[in-house]
Scaffold this motif. Structure first.
Motif, PDB file in Angstrom:
ATOM      1  N   UNK A 410      54.479  15.226  85.005  1.00 65.70           N
ATOM      2  CA  UNK A 410      54.663  13.963  85.712  1.00 65.70           C
ATOM      3  C   UNK A 410      54.395  12.820  84.729  1.00 65.70           C
ATOM      4  N   UNK A 411      55.457  12.386  84.026  1.00 70.43           N
ATOM      5  CA  UNK A 411      55.294  11.445  82.910  1.00 70.43           C
ATOM      6  C   UNK A 411      54.771  10.081  83.371  1.00 70.43           C
ATOM      7  N   UNK A 412      55.261   9.608  84.514  1.00 69.01           N
ATOM      8  CA  UNK A 412      54.825   8.265  84.958  1.00 69.01           C
ATOM      9  C   UNK A 412      53.354   8.293  85.354  1.00 69.01           C
ATOM     10  N   UNK A 413      52.925   9.350  85.973  1.00 69.65           N
ATOM     11  CA  UNK A 413      51.515   9.471  86.353  1.00 69.65           C
ATOM     12  C   UNK A 413      50.652   9.603  85.101  1.00 69.65           C
ATOM     13  N   UNK A 423      38.153   6.402  87.644  1.00 70.24           N
ATOM     14  CA  UNK A 423      37.373   5.762  88.709  1.00 70.24           C
ATOM     15  C   UNK A 423      38.044   6.113  90.036  1.00 70.24           C
ATOM     16  N   UNK A 424      37.381   5.874  91.151  1.00 66.00           N
ATOM     17  CA  UNK A 424      38.048   6.106  92.441  1.00 66.00           C
ATOM     18  C   UNK A 424      39.325   5.285  92.581  1.00 66.00           C
ATOM     19  N   UNK A 425      39.329   4.055  92.085  1.00 63.76           N
ATOM     20  CA  UNK A 425      40.543   3.225  92.206  1.00 63.76           C
ATOM     21  C   UNK A 425      41.681   3.834  91.384  1.00 63.76           C
ATOM     22  N   UNK A 426      41.360   4.319  90.181  1.00 62.82           N
ATOM     23  CA  UNK A 426      42.391   4.946  89.343  1.00 62.82           C
ATOM     24  C   UNK A 426      42.896   6.229  90.021  1.00 62.82           C
ATOM     25  N   UNK A 427      41.984   6.991  90.621  1.00 62.70           N
ATOM     26  CA  UNK A 427      42.384   8.228  91.302  1.00 62.70           C
ATOM     27  C   UNK A 427      43.384   7.918  92.420  1.00 62.70           C
ATOM     28  N   UNK A 457      46.564  14.362  96.771  1.00 69.32           N
ATOM     29  CA  UNK A 457      45.144  14.645  97.053  1.00 69.32           C
ATOM     30  C   UNK A 457      44.534  15.557  96.004  1.00 69.32           C
ATOM     31  N   UNK A 458      45.291  16.554  95.587  1.00 71.53           N
ATOM     32  CA  UNK A 458      44.755  17.489  94.585  1.00 71.53           C
ATOM     33  C   UNK A 458      44.481  16.750  93.274  1.00 71.53           C
ATOM     34  N   UNK A 459      45.415  15.881  92.876  1.00 74.94           N
ATOM     35  CA  UNK A 459      45.204  15.124  91.637  1.00 74.94           C
ATOM     36  C   UNK A 459      44.012  14.185  91.792  1.00 74.94           C
ATOM     37  N   UNK A 467      35.216  12.419  87.128  1.00 77.91           N
ATOM     38  CA  UNK A 467      34.467  11.151  87.026  1.00 77.91           C
ATOM     39  C   UNK A 467      33.071  11.281  87.597  1.00 77.91           C
ATOM     40  N   UNK A 468      32.726  12.472  88.093  1.00 81.18           N
ATOM     41  CA  UNK A 468      31.408  12.656  88.703  1.00 81.18           C
ATOM     42  C   UNK A 468      31.281  12.012  90.050  1.00 81.18           C
TER      43      UNK A 468
END
Ligand code: FES
Ligand code: FES
Length: 470
Positions: A410-413, A423-427, A457-459, A467-468
């Motif tokens: 998934x190149x764009x991801x 971070x949660x926002x990046x996730x 969700x898995x990603x 990220x802990x």
């Protein structure tokens, strides 16, 4: 249809300690040989495709589905069936425990459950609820008698203490004799003894390579049109083994022979030290019976978009080594899968090895979403690799299975994650990006909408765990 004698293979092996010899098409299922040719009727046919365990037998002590074993691969080996468990007028202690705990209802699953339990007891694995359930996960009981079956195996384990109880070698219930020419339309097989011989055969005529048979035999049972001669790879020791080596670009690689089974990957101390995620993937494939027979090479060459190992091979920049009479070539896993179940392998080539680079500091994570814990064919598989630098991710790879006709990156991801601090926002951003980037379809296992949702969700879960924030 009566087979031409020229297409029959003579196979010699033992059943419950007795030597037998059969002449049958090499692709004939061991289950048919046991039941129809040798009159050993206790192994049952349920699904006929490796999902129910009713046909389980021991092959050199390992639990396998006899519906997926071509008889050509039994040459010189030892088969044990339930007919051989009791002997000298006594039941096996496991059979006693099944009776005492009421672990038998209709009895259809019982032969497979008994052999799964016997293989487990023989393995010396400490008996816990979890380990026993894992040992019988490939065996379906329609009467839902699992609790009592688990109790029975635990009880037999208690009695055995530390004593190793081998499956007995006693006479089978039916006296096996030569089977003669058997009416059956299974394809013939040839079993080369060396890689050079195998490549010569492939160059001479079209054959269908077969390794562990967990995919090819299912296709044959379906009556799928391909009845080419099977090229049985099981005797090719050159295609076995796990070791560290040097890659074409100089760095260290984990080299895995194409015939390496999932069970061998799970047990390998080299894998545990250098790429533990691969052992995690192997543990998620099928159940004990499939892990004993299924191979990494088979998973790659079958090229199912749901192939469990394939996203990890993409995320780790694996190389696939193909061999033919013309020589050897390496191809990146990312260029191998060319369409639905189509690959860059030429008809006269065999996949001989998988080489996975081991760059310092790389981390790899994997998640599989299926219908149930054991035996599930993936609805979605996600694998991610990266290296840490000042808290940010670099060299990010995101690979997925079951979301397109081929396993893919998934190149764009990846671009969103590259150089970013997890971070949660990046996730959340990455989850939305991957759901938009993939092209899943509706099929019998899931819907496109569900696959987009769970891929995201898995990603997200992988990123949060890293990220802990899990
Ligand atoms: Fe179901 Fe073989 S018959 S696994
Ligand atoms: Fe009936 Fe298990 S006892 S299927």
């Amino acid at each position: 249809m009566t087979q031409d004698a020229a297409t029959l293979t003579t196979v010699r092996f033992t059943v419950n300690g007795l030597p037998v010899q059969v002449a049958a098409p090499g692709g004939r299922r061991l289950l048919d040989v046991l039941r129809s040719d040798l009159g050993l009727l206790v192994a049952k046919e349920g699904c006929g495709e490796g999902e129910c365990g009713a046909c389980s037998v021991l092959l050199d002590g390992a639990l396998v589905n006899s519906c997926l074993v071509p008889v050509c691969q039994v040459e010189g080996r030892a088969v044990n069936t339930v007919e051989g468990l009791a002997g000298d007028g006594r039941l096996d202690p496991l059979q006693d425990a099944f009776l005492e705990t009421g672990a038998v209802q209709c009895g259809f699953c019982t032969p497979g459950m008994l052999l799964a339990g016997r293989a487990f007891l023989n393995s010396g694995t400490p008996p816990t609820d979890r380990t026993i359930r894992e040992a019988i996960a490939g065996n379906v009981c329609r009467c839902t008698g699992y609790t009592r079956i688990v109790e029975a195996i635990a009880k037999a384990a208690e009695r055995a203490g530390d004593v190793h109880v081998p499956a007995r070698s006693v006479a089978a219930a039916a006296v096996p004799g030569p089977s003669g020419v058997v009416p059956h339309d299974a394809p013939p097989a040839v079993t080369p003894r060396t890689l050079a011989e195998a490549l010569g055969l492939l160059a001479d005529r079209p054959c269908r390579p077969i390794a562990g048979g967990t995919d090819v035999m299912v296709g044959l049972a379906d009556g799928a049109g391909d009845r080419r001669t099977l090229l049985d790879l099981q005797a090719l020791d050159e295609l076995r083994g796990i070791r560290l080596g040097d890659g074409p670009q100089g760095g260290p690689v984990l080299a895995l022979g194409a015939l390496t089974t999932y069970a061998e990957v799970r047990r390998s101390p080299i894998v545990a030290e250098h790429l533990p995620v691969l052992a995690e993937v192997a543990a998620s494939v099928g159940a004990v019976q499939i892990q004993a027979r299924g191979t990494l090479g088979g998973n790659v060459v079958n090229a199912s978009p749901a192939g469990d190992t394939l996203p990890v091979l993409l995320a780790t920049d694996a190389w696939l080594v193909l061999s033919s009479v013309r020589g050897e070539r390496r191809i990146p896993a990312a260029r191998f899968f060319t369409g639905y179940r189509a690959t860059a392998r030429a008809e006269d080539e065999l996949l001989v090895r998988i080489e996975i680079p081991l760059p310092p500091g790389r981390r790899v994570r994997f998640r599989k979403v299926g219908t149930r814990r054991a035996q599930a064919i993936a609805k979605v598989v996600v694998a991610v690799s990266w290296t840490d630098g000042d808290g940010a991710w670099h060299d990010v790879r995101v690979a997925l299975g079951s979301v397109a006709p081929v396993p893919l990156r998934a190149a764009e991801t990846e671009a969103i994650l590259e150089g970013s601090v997890p971070t949660p926002a990046l996730a959340d951003r990455a989850a939305a990006a991957v759901a938009a980037e993939i092209q899943p379809i509706d099929d019998v296992r899931s819907t496109a909408a569900y696959r987009r949702l769970v891929a995201g969700r898995a990603l997200r879960r992988i990123i949060l765990d890293a990220a802990g924030e899990g």
